[in-house]
Design an enzyme around this catalytic site. Structure first.
Site, PDB file in Angstrom:
ATOM      1  N   HIS A 284       5.945  52.086  14.856  1.00  0.00           N
ATOM      2  CA  HIS A 284       5.169  51.100  14.603  1.00  0.00           C
ATOM      3  C   HIS A 284       5.697  49.798  14.555  1.00  0.00           C
ATOM      4  O   HIS A 284       5.471  48.772  15.033  1.00  0.00           O
ATOM      5  CB  HIS A 284       3.903  51.371  13.419  1.00  0.00           C
TER       6      HIS A 284
ATOM      7  N   ARG B  59       2.643  49.879   7.351  1.00  0.00           N
ATOM      8  CA  ARG B  59       2.974  51.147   7.432  1.00  0.00           C
ATOM      9  C   ARG B  59       3.663  51.675   5.995  1.00  0.00           C
ATOM     10  O   ARG B  59       3.195  52.861   5.622  1.00  0.00           O
ATOM     11  CB  ARG B  59       4.081  51.346   8.677  1.00  0.00           C
TER      12      ARG B  59
ATOM     13  N   HIS C  71       5.322  55.632   6.151  1.00  0.00           N
ATOM     14  CA  HIS C  71       6.643  55.192   6.315  1.00  0.00           C
ATOM     15  C   HIS C  71       7.301  54.710   4.921  1.00  0.00           C
ATOM     16  O   HIS C  71       6.663  54.164   4.315  1.00  0.00           O
ATOM     17  CB  HIS C  71       7.115  54.188   7.382  1.00  0.00           C
TER      18      HIS C  71
ATOM     19  N   ASP D 142      12.621  52.534   6.416  1.00  0.00           N
ATOM     20  CA  ASP D 142      12.198  53.005   7.887  1.00  0.00           C
ATOM     21  C   ASP D 142      11.487  51.554   8.572  1.00  0.00           C
ATOM     22  O   ASP D 142      11.941  51.590   9.762  1.00  0.00           O
ATOM     23  CB  ASP D 142      10.935  54.087   7.903  1.00  0.00           C
TER      24      ASP D 142
END
Length: 525
Positions: A161, A194, A200, A204
């Site tokens: 994403h 995220r 995440h 990340d």
């Protein structure tokens, strides 16, 4: 991310109405797989759970979890949808324009293809490390659990994403450098969503930004990409033309005519369409005139929304007609009442106006302000050139030093959308505070009317008093800064401006105290 997930979300995303794309060139990346920088080669391994770096990841996980039940958390919920349409809608407030496959097809094509390369850039590292996602590590649900099962089979590091969001931000900032700060900030926050959702870790997301930067740099060496970039530039140069220049130094105030409305009711909203001028008053009285001589045609008569709770503070004609044979397009009237009426507040009444002096309410547009973005009352105006409905008003109140002035922009609802349309903040293309980009706009100011002309929002303010002088602010909707501050305190001492519209290159200003005034020339006729 896998093509299967892309197709699944395209079919099920409820926040946008999107048809599944056919296999066209929108589904093709610019780069061959061997040409995409492989994050598995240059990124370090993700932090081990026993490392100091993982403590930072865990701390950021707790930070994100604490925001899930806030307004920021709702933005993160929306950001779980990562198809091109949804991502570009999220960038619209920062970019200043909503890019769709119909509004800007070349730009849409550029982004659609480039983000596929951005996804491919993280695939190798995902497969190599297969890092457990936070919700799996801590056995807790995410802020939006619907994707948990599917993503449990996909590595957490780097974030797919975030790769899409950061690549989109870099490309949009290149296409619109005037808004680069806002665009890059939105790209950064897309990644942070995220972390907030719990899908995440922070590392990340950070790794994904580096990966996408490498991919975008590589794309600039690809001839097909550069050709498409040039097409997007040319397309946007026409769609986002700068606001028309106008010279306020030559503009002068002059009296047009004394208004002939309902005795005892203050004048409020005013709108012009062709040679027609409608003058509104408190509670919802209206009077029709014909320009340029201001001959009275009908009125005063009652609008369909006539009520003691209708301040009729701003009025603007739209584009649609209730019936194709109607002389006038529908009129948008701001209720601008501080209290809730019948469970509704911040209503925009859409009125059908007939030349013989009759009116009926054909639609009500309601802003569901669950996040309390506005304080006293939200007012509405229409950008006819771009078919947008613009809300504006104080975040608290005009007598509070902490107050800011907020603008929110929606696609203009269609009459076919029904008799009642409810808008939410998540429907907006833009929502921001003026003071975030230009501190010259006062925190304590009395807003009166509003009109959009050639990309600028004209806002009369004040009561014509020493404490609240009559000043006309001109706000550039694209650059998000004040174009002009027109001080009229000398000319309009003890005269209260109420609303503004344009006719033959001049601004017409409705007042309490001097009737209708003309301020110009400002534009070529």
């Amino acid at each position: 991310m896998m093509l299967k997930k892309r197709t699944f979300i395209l079919m099920t995303a409820l926040t946008t109405t999107i048809a599944v794309q056919a296999q066209t060139d929108l589904d093709k990346s610019f780069l061959q797989t061997s040409e995409v920088p492989n994050a598995a080669w240059y990124l370090p391994a993700p932090p081990d759970t026993s490392s100091v770096a993982f403590l930072y990841d865990y701390n950021r996980y707790l930070w994100g979890r604490s925001l899930r039940d806030t307004y920021r958390g709702r933005i993160a919920d929306y950001d779980t949808f990562w198809q091109t349409d949804s991502v570009l809608k999220g960038f619209a407030p920062a970019f200043g324009f909503l890019i769709t496959r119909t509004s800007a097809p070349e730009t849409y094509k550029l982004i659609s293809r480039a983000v596929i390369d951005a996804e491919h850039g993280v695939d190798g590292a995902k497969e190599r490390y297969m890092r457990k996602r936070p919700y799996m590590q801590f056995h807790e649900h995410t802020g939006c659990p619907t994707d948990e099962e599917e993503l449990s089979h996909n590595g957490s590091y780097p974030s797919g994403h975030s790769a899409i969001g950061w690549a989109t931000a870099l490309l949009l900032a290149e296409l619109n450098p005037a808004c680069a700060n806002e665009i890059i900030h939105r790209g950064y926050e897309y990644g942070q969503s995220r972390v907030i959702e719990g899908y995440h870790y922070q590392s990340d997301v950070d790794a994904a930004r580096l990966s996408s930067s490498a991919v975008v740099a590589t794309l600039h060496a690809d001839p097909a990409f550069m050709k498409q970039m040039e097409k997007a530039r040319k397309e946007l140069s026409k769609l986002m033309a700068p606001a028309t220049a106008f010279d306020v130094t030559k503009a002068r105030l002059s009296d047009v005519k004394t208004l002939e409305g309902q005795p005892g009711e203050g004048y409020q909203g005013m709108a012009i369409s062709g040679d027609w001028l409608v003058s509104c008053q408190n509670r919802g009285y209206a009077t029709l005139y014909r320009l340029p001589d201001m001959n009275k045609v009908a009125g005063p008569f009652k609008l369909g929304s006539f009520a003691s709770t209708n301040h009729a503070n701003i009025a603007k004609f739209g584009l649609e007609r209730w019936q194709s044979t109607d002389e006038l397009p529908v009129l948008y009237v701001s209720q601008a009442y501080r209290k809730t009426v019948g469970g509704r507040k911040d209503v925009c009444y859409v009125e059908r106006i007939l030349p013989e002096g009759k009116a009926e309410t054909v639609q009500r547009i309601i802003f569901d302000d669950t996040d309390h973005l506005y304080g006293y009352a939200l007012q509405w105006t229409v950008d006819r050139d771009h078919q947008r409905l613009i809300g504006l008003g104080n975040s608290i109140s005009n007598d509070d030093g902490r107050n800011c002035f907020r603008i929110i922009i929606f696609p203009l609802p269609k009459l076919s959308d029904g008799r009642e349309v409810v808008l939410k903040a998540t429907d907006a293309e833009a929502c921001y505070l003026i003071q975030d980009t230009d501190q010259r706009y006062p925190h304590k100011v009395v807003g009166q009317g509003a009109c959009v002309k050639d990309g600028c929002l004209f806002m009369p303010t004040g009561f014509g008093s020493e404490g609240a002088p009559s000043i006309l602010y001109v706000w550039d909707l694209y650059k998000r800064k004040l174009r002009h501050i027109i001080d009229l305190r000398k000319e309009l001492n003890k005269v209260e401006m109420e609303d503004i519209d344009f006719y033959r290159g001049n601004a017409y200003i409705q007042t309490n105290g001097r009737g209708l005034l003309k301020f110009g020339p400002l534009f070529n006729k």
